[in-house]
Enzyme design. Structure first.
Site: not given
Length: 351
Positions: A198, A218, A239-241
């Site tokens: 990540q 991240r 969560a990511h993004n």
């Protein structure tokens, strides 16, 4: 230390109309039911109007219509709840940290810490981090490499920022929050999960508040982004993004899956869940425990799930739900049979 402010000073601070003794001293805030002669209260919800009759408060924040019938001292404002919000900070007993670095803090040689910042006991600030003026970092906080914290930020004890987390101005982060943890990213190779690095970061806008034990992962490639003025309650998972638009608010235990985009001025009630890779437009309100499985393109309120019932009634409803497929099949068969004997073959329920 208890603040003491004259009622007239509070009226001037709010731009309110004073009805009563401007020299009266106010030492705190309380509800209509509990306020004493030196405390200020407010009426924001009409269902509490009945408590005005016996209210012992030194003064009450009221709309003009309510003030006309109230015999006690009052500050007349357009929005009592907003006025209460503004005044609350004047009576906040939270200790104010002194500028400086505690001797037990560990700070990398190339980290930049403004002299007007406050760094608490056993805090760790890693290489390349930048801490602006007026920032308070509580005891046992961890600030990872290359993190940035803007002016006036406040981190409660035990906040963790992994590397490359960028935080705007006047951001409040409560204890146990973790920003920049690795997103949940894995590729499946013949039944075996292979980890995906990540390599993105986290970007937080200005005037954001992040609650206790909330996690913001991240990004896998680009950053996870939280816009200006966003308010996040306790125990939220982002969560990511994920991207969250300006001035959106989320109550406790919301869960947002990866790469979902949420618009501006949205409200997510407690326990809402969103699948990944969907878009939510601006001005959407999701009621408690709603499960969002597809994008929302029209502003408005949305719900899912079933509301509370007495247990016996709920069990009956659940049993009926399991019978819906069979009932639908039988209804189609009945409509077909009625259609066969109806002139013109019209068997619809509206004739």
């Amino acid at each position: 230390m208890t603040a003491t402010i004259k009622l007239g000073q509070l009226a001037e601070f709010l731009g309110a109309t004073l009805s009563g003794d401007g020299e009266k001293e106010i030492t705190g805030l309380a509800t209509l039911q509990e306020a004493g002669p030196a405390q200020l209260s407010f009426l924001a919800n009409p269902q509490y109007r009945k408590y005005l009759v016996d209210c012992q408060a030194g003064a009450v924040l009221l709309k003009a219509a309510d003030a006309e019938a109230y015999a006690g001292d009052a500050l007349v404002v357009a929005d009592p709840y907003l006025a209460y919000a503004r005044i609350s900070h004047l009576f906040d007993p939270k200790p104010k940290a002194q500028a400086g670095v505690h001797p037990s803090a560990v700070i990398a040689a190339d980290a930049q810490v403004d002299p007007a910042a406050s760094i608490g006991p056993f805090a760790v600030i890693e290489s390349g981090a930048r801490i602006a003026a007026g920032v308070t970092i509580g005891a046992h906080c961890f600030i990872g490499a290359r993190c940035e914290i803007g002016e006036g930020g406040w981190l409660a004890p035990r906040v963790t920022l992994y590397h490359d987390v960028r935080i705007g101005k006047r951001v409040v982060i409560q204890s146990g929050a973790v920003l920049g943890g690795e997103g949940f990213g894995f590729a499946n190779e013949k039944g075996v999960w292979q980890k995906i690095a990540q390599i993105g970061g986290v970007t937080i806008g200005d005037d954001v508040e992040i609650g206790v034990n909330t996690a913001i992962d991240r990004g896998a490639l680009a950053d996870t982004v939280i816009g200006n003025g966003v308010k996040l309650d306790n125990q939220i998972q982002i969560a990511h993004n994920v991207q969250v638009g300006d001035h959106t608010a989320m109550a406790a235990c919301v869960g947002i899956s990866g790469s979902t985009k949420i618009g501006k001025h949205c409200m997510l009630a407690g326990g809402v869940g969103l699948v990944g890779h969907i878009d939510i437009c601006d001005n959407v309100f999701l009621t408690g425990m709603t499960m969002v499985t597809h994008s929302i393109t029209e502003p408005g309120a949305y719900s899912s799930g079933t509301a509370m019932q007495p247990a016996a009634e709920w069990r009956k409803s659940a049993a009926r739900i399991r019978q819906l497929d069979d009932l639908a099949r039988r209804l189609r068969q009945l409509e077909k049979r009625v259609g066969d004997v109806t002139p013109g073959g019209n068997a619809s329920s509206d004739g």
